[in-house]
Design a protein around this motif. Structure first.
Motif, mmCIF file in Angstrom:
data_model
loop_
_atom_site.group_PDB
_atom_site.id
_atom_site.type_symbol
_atom_site.label_atom_id
_atom_site.label_comp_id
_atom_site.label_asym_id
_atom_site.label_seq_id
_atom_site.Cartn_x
_atom_site.Cartn_y
_atom_site.Cartn_z
ATOM 1 N N ALA A 294 0.816 -1.215 0.000
ATOM 2 C CA ALA A 294 0.000 0.000 0.000
ATOM 3 C C ALA A 294 0.852 1.268 0.000
ATOM 4 C CB ALA A 294 -0.920 -0.009 1.226
ATOM 5 N N ARG A 295 2.053 1.189 0.554
ATOM 6 C CA ARG A 295 2.877 2.390 0.700
ATOM 7 C C ARG A 295 3.172 3.072 -0.644
ATOM 8 N NH1 ARG A 295 6.023 4.477 4.780
ATOM 9 N NH2 ARG A 295 7.714 5.841 4.126
ATOM 10 N N PRO A 296 3.592 2.344 -1.702
ATOM 11 C CA PRO A 296 3.844 3.027 -2.982
ATOM 12 C C PRO A 296 2.592 3.714 -3.547
ATOM 13 C CG PRO A 296 4.803 0.829 -2.979
ATOM 14 C CD PRO A 296 3.932 0.916 -1.769
ATOM 15 N N ALA B 187 -0.991 19.809 0.330
ATOM 16 C CA ALA B 187 -0.222 18.647 -0.115
ATOM 17 C C ALA B 187 1.274 18.954 -0.106
ATOM 18 C CB ALA B 187 -0.675 18.224 -1.508
ATOM 19 N N ARG B 188 1.627 20.189 -0.412
ATOM 20 C CA ARG B 188 3.048 20.550 -0.423
ATOM 21 C C ARG B 188 3.644 20.512 0.979
ATOM 22 N NH1 ARG B 188 1.874 25.459 -4.560
ATOM 23 N NH2 ARG B 188 2.290 24.382 -6.515
ATOM 24 N N ARG B 189 2.813 20.716 1.987
ATOM 25 C CA ARG B 189 3.311 20.695 3.368
ATOM 26 C C ARG B 189 3.151 19.319 4.014
ATOM 27 N NH1 ARG B 189 0.352 23.263 6.619
ATOM 28 N NH2 ARG B 189 -1.406 23.894 5.315
ATOM 29 N N ALA B 190 2.615 18.378 3.246
ATOM 30 C CA ALA B 190 2.337 17.054 3.795
ATOM 31 C C ALA B 190 3.574 16.162 3.742
ATOM 32 C CB ALA B 190 1.188 16.407 3.029
ATOM 33 N N ARG B 191 3.537 15.098 4.538
ATOM 34 C CA ARG B 191 4.642 14.135 4.536
ATOM 35 C C ARG B 191 4.067 12.731 4.688
ATOM 36 N NH1 ARG B 191 4.011 15.863 9.705
ATOM 37 N NH2 ARG B 191 4.417 14.401 11.404
ATOM 38 N N LEU B 192 4.783 11.775 4.145
ATOM 39 C CA LEU B 192 4.374 10.378 4.267
ATOM 40 C C LEU B 192 4.728 9.882 5.665
ATOM 41 C CD1 LEU B 192 3.174 8.165 2.343
ATOM 42 C CD2 LEU B 192 5.511 7.305 2.165
ATOM 43 N N VAL B 193 3.780 9.205 6.309
ATOM 44 C CA VAL B 193 3.988 8.675 7.652
ATOM 45 C C VAL B 193 3.378 7.274 7.728
ATOM 46 C CG1 VAL B 193 3.978 10.956 8.760
ATOM 47 C CG2 VAL B 193 1.811 9.705 8.463
ATOM 48 N N THR B 194 3.510 6.661 8.882
ATOM 49 C CA THR B 194 2.731 5.453 9.153
ATOM 50 C C THR B 194 1.709 5.802 10.226
ATOM 51 O OG1 THR B 194 4.275 4.654 10.844
ATOM 52 C CG2 THR B 194 4.622 3.910 8.581
ATOM 53 N N VAL B 195 0.488 5.357 10.026
ATOM 54 C CA VAL B 195 -0.599 5.598 10.971
ATOM 55 C C VAL B 195 -1.056 4.239 11.481
ATOM 56 C CG1 VAL B 195 -2.874 6.613 11.317
ATOM 57 C CG2 VAL B 195 -1.289 7.665 9.693
ATOM 58 N N ASP B 196 -0.778 3.983 12.749
ATOM 59 C CA ASP B 196 -1.087 2.677 13.332
ATOM 60 C C ASP B 196 -0.508 1.541 12.483
ATOM 61 O OD1 ASP B 196 -2.431 3.790 15.485
ATOM 62 O OD2 ASP B 196 -4.357 3.789 14.458
ATOM 63 N N GLY B 197 0.722 1.765 12.006
ATOM 64 C CA GLY B 197 1.440 0.727 11.277
ATOM 65 C C GLY B 197 1.143 0.656 9.796
ATOM 66 N N ARG B 198 0.261 1.522 9.297
ATOM 67 C CA ARG B 198 -0.081 1.503 7.871
ATOM 68 C C ARG B 198 0.297 2.837 7.242
ATOM 69 N NH1 ARG B 198 -2.801 -2.752 6.378
ATOM 70 N NH2 ARG B 198 -3.386 -1.750 4.433
ATOM 71 N N GLY C 34 0.245 6.397 5.653
ATOM 72 C CA GLY C 34 -0.702 7.499 5.703
ATOM 73 C C GLY C 34 0.008 8.798 5.394
ATOM 74 N N ILE C 35 -0.698 9.892 5.551
ATOM 75 C CA ILE C 35 -0.148 11.215 5.272
ATOM 76 C C ILE C 35 -0.484 12.125 6.450
ATOM 77 C CG2 ILE C 35 -0.377 13.275 3.810
ATOM 78 C CD1 ILE C 35 -0.898 11.368 1.450
ATOM 79 N N ALA C 36 0.470 12.954 6.854
ATOM 80 C CA ALA C 36 0.243 13.943 7.901
ATOM 81 C C ALA C 36 0.565 15.328 7.360
ATOM 82 C CB ALA C 36 1.106 13.642 9.127
ATOM 83 N N VAL C 37 -0.239 16.310 7.768
ATOM 84 C CA VAL C 37 0.018 17.716 7.447
ATOM 85 C C VAL C 37 0.222 18.420 8.779
ATOM 86 C CG1 VAL C 37 -0.811 19.802 6.321
ATOM 87 C CG2 VAL C 37 -1.466 17.553 5.417
ATOM 88 N N VAL D 295 -5.883 8.809 6.625
ATOM 89 C CA VAL D 295 -5.819 7.371 6.848
ATOM 90 C C VAL D 295 -6.416 6.690 5.622
ATOM 91 C CG1 VAL D 295 -6.486 5.489 8.368
ATOM 92 C CG2 VAL D 295 -6.113 7.779 9.319
ATOM 93 N N PHE D 296 -5.626 5.794 4.997
ATOM 94 C CA PHE D 296 -6.004 5.222 3.718
ATOM 95 C C PHE D 296 -6.433 3.768 3.830
ATOM 96 C CE2 PHE D 296 -3.407 8.818 2.642
ATOM 97 C CZ PHE D 296 -3.945 9.307 1.459
ATOM 98 N N ARG D 297 -7.327 3.383 2.931
ATOM 99 C CA ARG D 297 -7.633 1.967 2.704
ATOM 100 C C ARG D 297 -7.305 1.679 1.246
ATOM 101 N NH1 ARG D 297 -12.968 -1.586 2.144
ATOM 102 N NH2 ARG D 297 -12.006 -3.587 2.552
ATOM 103 N N VAL D 298 -6.355 0.786 1.039
ATOM 104 C CA VAL D 298 -5.890 0.438 -0.303
ATOM 105 C C VAL D 298 -6.226 -1.023 -0.557
ATOM 106 C CG1 VAL D 298 -3.893 0.269 -1.834
ATOM 107 C CG2 VAL D 298 -4.015 2.121 -0.148
#
Length: 277
Positions: free
Chosen positions: A166-168, A227-238, A240-243, A250-253
């Protein structure tokens, strides 16, 4: 702060609770408006905890709304016992996936199950408070939430992709959003993708739920600065994106496509997420 000011401060959270319980933005607005009318007429001297009082009123109004067209379920005390104990790690794992899964199974839950699950697992409300809302015991409130989690696990829904797969997809979504790449966004979105959001996460008057790749793409273009200020993170081990520290996606892929993502901005919900990276 005057009565209206107090209510306006609490309103985004009340809308978030009502929206998650009812699954309808319009119905959530109606419930919160009725809660305001009750608060405006209430004797403030009798209200010791305004947030708890308003949460109770809104949740009970949601229960009344849900029960109007449904058979009233048995009392919690009459429900059969749940096998096994409550595994804290399992609760955390399920809570991280609740928003996505509830889109599929919410209609299968009884109103009390829905309330217990969402208040406790999504908003972190202690079972003692959940019990007061449902007019039952903390043990029965736990039982309702546990039974709801059981239905969640058994839901007939496609399994999410593993985090490494899911990360890519999430990376590609963020990259396309930053660049305004419409084709790139469409390539990672399911045609019927759903975006849900807390009221604090969207401009005043904007929808808390939108459906379809075209609508999501249009919104993502409008939020390009975020989106420009956002970064890729993990949210509860999956993935996600944080701003900053006030917004998380929080994504479902499933099958290499984003089928749902939730924009979390409610402080109480954010506190429950384990955001790393």
């Amino acid at each position: 702060m005057d009565r209206n000011g107090v209510f306006q401060r609490e309103r985004p959270r009340l809308l978030a609770v009502a929206f998650r319980v009812l699954g309808s933005e319009a119905d959530a607005q109606d419930v919160v408006q009725e809660a305001w009318e009750r608060y405006a007429a209430a004797d403030l001297a009798e209200i010791r905890n305004t947030q708890a009082w308003l949460t109770t009123v809104v949740t009970r109004l949601c229960l009344d709304f849900l029960r109007r067209d449904r058979e009233v379920p048995r009392r919690p005390e009459e429900l059969p016992a749940v096998d096994g104990g409550e595994d804290p790690q399992e609760v955390v794992a399920l809570a991280g996936e609740l928003t996505s899964a509830m889109v599929v199974v919410v209609e299968e839950l009884t109103p009390p199950q829905r309330v217990a699950l969402i208040l406790h697992d999504v908003f972190g409300v202690p079972f003692e408070e959940v019990a007061r809302v449902l007019d039952t015991s903390p043990a029965s409130a736990k039982k309702l939430a546990s039974r709801a989690r059981g239905r969640l696990r058994r839901a007939d829904a496609p399994e999410d992709d593993e985090p490494r797969r899911a990360r890519p997809v999430v990376e590609a979504f963020l990259r396309a959003a930053r660049q305004g790449d419409l084709d790139g966004l469409v390539a990672v979105l399911h045609p019927d993708v759903v975006r849900t959001a807390d009221p604090q996460a969207v401009p005043a008057g904007a929808a808390q739920r939108i459906r379809g790749a075209r609508e999501v793409v249009a919104e993502t273009r409008a939020l390009r600065d975020n989106a420009r200020r956002a970064r890729l993170v993990t949210v509860d081990g999956r993935p996600g994106i944080a701003v900053g520290s006030r917004l998380a996606l929080v994504f479902r892929v499933v099958g290499g496509l984003i089928v749902h993502y939730d924009v979390v901005a409610d402080p109480r919900r954010l506190d429950l997420l384990r955001i790393e990276g």
